[in-house]
Motif scaffolding. Sequence first.
Motif, PDB file in Angstrom:
ATOM      1  N   HIS A 231      32.352  -2.583 104.084  1.00 24.48           N
ATOM      2  CA  HIS A 231      31.575  -3.683 103.392  1.00 24.48           C
ATOM      3  C   HIS A 231      31.182  -3.829 102.084  1.00 24.48           C
ATOM      4  O   HIS A 231      31.950  -4.726 101.337  1.00 24.48           O
TER       5      HIS A 231
ATOM      6  N   GLN B 164      36.368  -8.540  96.100  1.00 25.33           N
ATOM      7  CA  GLN B 164      35.596 -10.829  95.853  1.00 25.33           C
ATOM      8  C   GLN B 164      35.297 -10.570  95.135  1.00 25.33           C
ATOM      9  O   GLN B 164      35.606 -11.675  94.121  1.00 25.33           O
ATOM     10  N   GLY B 165      34.222  -9.676  94.761  1.00 29.61           N
ATOM     11  CA  GLY B 165      33.711 -10.258  93.418  1.00 29.61           C
ATOM     12  C   GLY B 165      34.801 -10.254  92.305  1.00 29.61           C
ATOM     13  O   GLY B 165      35.101 -10.799  91.304  1.00 29.61           O
TER      14      GLY B 165
ATOM     15  N   ILE C 284      35.824 -12.483  89.132  1.00 24.90           N
ATOM     16  CA  ILE C 284      36.066 -12.403  88.363  1.00 24.90           C
ATOM     17  C   ILE C 284      37.059 -13.055  86.946  1.00 24.90           C
ATOM     18  O   ILE C 284      37.279 -13.635  86.590  1.00 24.90           O
TER      19      ILE C 284
ATOM     20  N   ARG D 122      25.912 -17.150  91.286  1.00 25.40           N
ATOM     21  CA  ARG D 122      25.653 -16.846  92.051  1.00 25.40           C
ATOM     22  C   ARG D 122      25.231 -15.294  91.899  1.00 25.40           C
ATOM     23  O   ARG D 122      24.258 -14.863  91.688  1.00 25.40           O
ATOM     24  N   ILE D 123      26.444 -14.272  91.413  1.00 21.55           N
ATOM     25  CA  ILE D 123      25.952 -13.170  91.104  1.00 21.55           C
ATOM     26  C   ILE D 123      24.936 -12.836  90.094  1.00 21.55           C
ATOM     27  O   ILE D 123      24.461 -11.695  90.349  1.00 21.55           O
TER      28      ILE D 123
ATOM     29  N   HIS E  39      22.169 -10.659  91.015  1.00 16.66           N
ATOM     30  CA  HIS E  39      22.197  -8.834  90.158  1.00 16.66           C
ATOM     31  C   HIS E  39      20.740  -8.715  89.681  1.00 16.66           C
ATOM     32  O   HIS E  39      20.965  -7.720  88.555  1.00 16.66           O
TER      33      HIS E  39
ATOM     34  N   LEU F  97      18.425  -8.175  92.421  1.00 12.21           N
ATOM     35  CA  LEU F  97      19.292  -7.103  92.824  1.00 12.21           C
ATOM     36  C   LEU F  97      18.891  -5.810  91.493  1.00 12.21           C
ATOM     37  O   LEU F  97      18.895  -4.643  91.680  1.00 12.21           O
TER      38      LEU F  97
ATOM     39  N   ILE G  41      20.119  -5.006  88.420  1.00  9.90           N
ATOM     40  CA  ILE G  41      21.371  -4.130  88.021  1.00  9.90           C
ATOM     41  C   ILE G  41      21.253  -3.896  86.913  1.00  9.90           C
ATOM     42  O   ILE G  41      21.298  -5.397  86.005  1.00  9.90           O
TER      43      ILE G  41
ATOM     44  N   SER H 210      24.874  -0.683  83.553  1.00 11.32           N
ATOM     45  CA  SER H 210      25.512  -0.682  84.202  1.00 11.32           C
ATOM     46  C   SER H 210      27.097  -0.997  84.564  1.00 11.32           C
ATOM     47  O   SER H 210      28.387  -0.111  85.268  1.00 11.32           O
TER      48      SER H 210
ATOM     49  N   TRP I 279      30.759   0.130  85.709  1.00  6.43           N
ATOM     50  CA  TRP I 279      31.775  -0.076  86.701  1.00  6.43           C
ATOM     51  C   TRP I 279      32.900  -0.897  86.200  1.00  6.43           C
ATOM     52  O   TRP I 279      33.744  -0.849  86.644  1.00  6.43           O
TER      53      TRP I 279
ATOM     54  N   ILE J 104      26.607 -12.642  82.748  1.00  6.24           N
ATOM     55  CA  ILE J 104      25.991 -12.123  84.200  1.00  6.24           C
ATOM     56  C   ILE J 104      24.577 -11.222  83.278  1.00  6.24           C
ATOM     57  O   ILE J 104      23.784 -11.352  83.858  1.00  6.24           O
TER      58      ILE J 104
HETATM   59  C1  HEM Z   1      30.592  -8.262  87.010  1.00 10.18           C
HETATM   60  C2  HEM Z   1      30.146  -6.878  88.539  1.00 10.18           C
HETATM   61  C3  HEM Z   1      29.915  -7.461  89.230  1.00 10.18           C
HETATM   62  C4  HEM Z   1      31.250  -8.097  90.587  1.00 10.18           C
HETATM   63  C5  HEM Z   1      31.708  -9.026  90.031  1.00 10.18           C
HETATM   64  C6  HEM Z   1      30.052  -7.672  91.536  1.00 10.18           C
HETATM   65  C7  HEM Z   1      29.499  -8.722  92.514  1.00 10.18           C
HETATM   66  C8  HEM Z   1      29.043  -8.355  93.710  1.00 10.18           C
HETATM   67  C9  HEM Z   1      28.581  -9.096  95.102  1.00 10.18           C
HETATM   68  C10 HEM Z   1      29.797 -11.034  95.457  1.00 10.18           C
HETATM   69  C11 HEM Z   1      27.661  -8.808  95.488  1.00 10.18           C
HETATM   70  C12 HEM Z   1      27.725  -9.610  97.475  1.00 10.18           C
HETATM   71  C13 HEM Z   1      26.269 -10.217  97.555  1.00 10.18           C
HETATM   72  C14 HEM Z   1      26.233 -11.502  96.555  1.00 10.18           C
HETATM   73  O1  HEM Z   1      27.267 -12.579  96.708  1.00 10.18           O
HETATM   74  O2  HEM Z   1      25.724 -11.367  95.281  1.00 10.18           O
HETATM   75  C15 HEM Z   1      27.421  -7.908  95.415  1.00 10.18           C
HETATM   76  C16 HEM Z   1      26.528  -7.208  95.849  1.00 10.18           C
HETATM   77  C17 HEM Z   1      25.938  -5.961  95.223  1.00 10.18           C
HETATM   78  N1  HEM Z   1      26.288  -5.722  93.919  1.00 10.18           N
HETATM   79 FE1  HEM Z   1      27.046  -6.131  92.346  1.00 10.18          FE
HETATM   80  N2  HEM Z   1      28.774  -6.553  91.473  1.00 10.18           N
HETATM   81  C18 HEM Z   1      29.500  -6.263  90.128  1.00 10.18           C
HETATM   82  C19 HEM Z   1      28.661  -5.997  90.008  1.00 10.18           C
HETATM   83  C20 HEM Z   1      27.623  -4.949  90.025  1.00 10.18           C
HETATM   84  C21 HEM Z   1      27.049  -3.322  89.527  1.00 10.18           C
HETATM   85  C22 HEM Z   1      26.982  -2.988  88.275  1.00 10.18           C
HETATM   86  C23 HEM Z   1      26.023  -2.411  90.786  1.00 10.18           C
HETATM   87  C24 HEM Z   1      25.407  -1.502  90.403  1.00 10.18           C
HETATM   88  C25 HEM Z   1      25.339  -0.176  89.993  1.00 10.18           C
HETATM   89  C26 HEM Z   1      26.329  -3.688  91.639  1.00 10.18           C
HETATM   90  C27 HEM Z   1      25.142  -3.966  92.467  1.00 10.18           C
HETATM   91  C28 HEM Z   1      25.349  -4.255  93.983  1.00 10.18           C
HETATM   92  C29 HEM Z   1      24.768  -4.136  94.960  1.00 10.18           C
HETATM   93  C30 HEM Z   1      23.891  -2.849  95.189  1.00 10.18           C
HETATM   94  C31 HEM Z   1      24.802  -5.448  95.984  1.00 10.18           C
HETATM   95  C32 HEM Z   1      24.203  -5.453  97.305  1.00 10.18           C
HETATM   96  C33 HEM Z   1      24.875  -4.916  98.183  1.00 10.18           C
HETATM   97  C34 HEM Z   1      24.657  -5.443  99.534  1.00 10.18           C
HETATM   98  O3  HEM Z   1      24.341  -6.127  99.823  1.00 10.18           O
HETATM   99  O4  HEM Z   1      25.214  -4.531 100.720  1.00 10.18           O
HETATM  100  N3  HEM Z   1      27.018  -4.774  91.695  1.00 10.18           N
HETATM  101  N4  HEM Z   1      28.158  -7.777  93.611  1.00 10.18           N
END
Ligand code: HEM
Length: 102
Positions: A7, A14-15, A19, A36-37, A41, A46, A48, A52, A56, A90
Amino acid sequence: MDTDLEHQNKAIIQGLEIIIRYLDDEDKYNKQQIMRIAKSHNHYNLDIHPHSYYYWIEALILTIKKFDSQWFDDLEYYWRECVSVPINFITSQFFVQDSLSK
Ligand code: HEM
């Protein structure tokens, strides 16, 4: 920690796609995805913390350096430049409530 790696893998790929495509001015879909992200976040969802994203980015660079067979040193600066644009957006939205579309 009980992490679903498959997952997580999908979310990271996807992220990253979002980007990279964010920099394409023509592409409204990916602008909406970054919005949306930013919302999912932010502090109210979430939660974040902006610091952090530093880790990343470092993890991303280390990973690409390790696995990209066509790696060259300047690539690190290109990656950092590309990811900093959407990440700055973001993190700017961390405390913004309800101003972003889904
Ligand atoms: C630019 C950087 C990042 C990108 C592009 C990104 C992208 C995403 C995406 C696409 C999701 C799926 C849910 C959604 O679409 O909203 C997600 C979930 C999540 N992200 Fe990120 N993220 C980033 C950075 C981070 C960082 C730095 C953290 C924490 C240290 C984080 C923690 C989480 C958590 C906890 C979830 C939920 C996971 C789940 O639902 O199973 N993300 N992120």
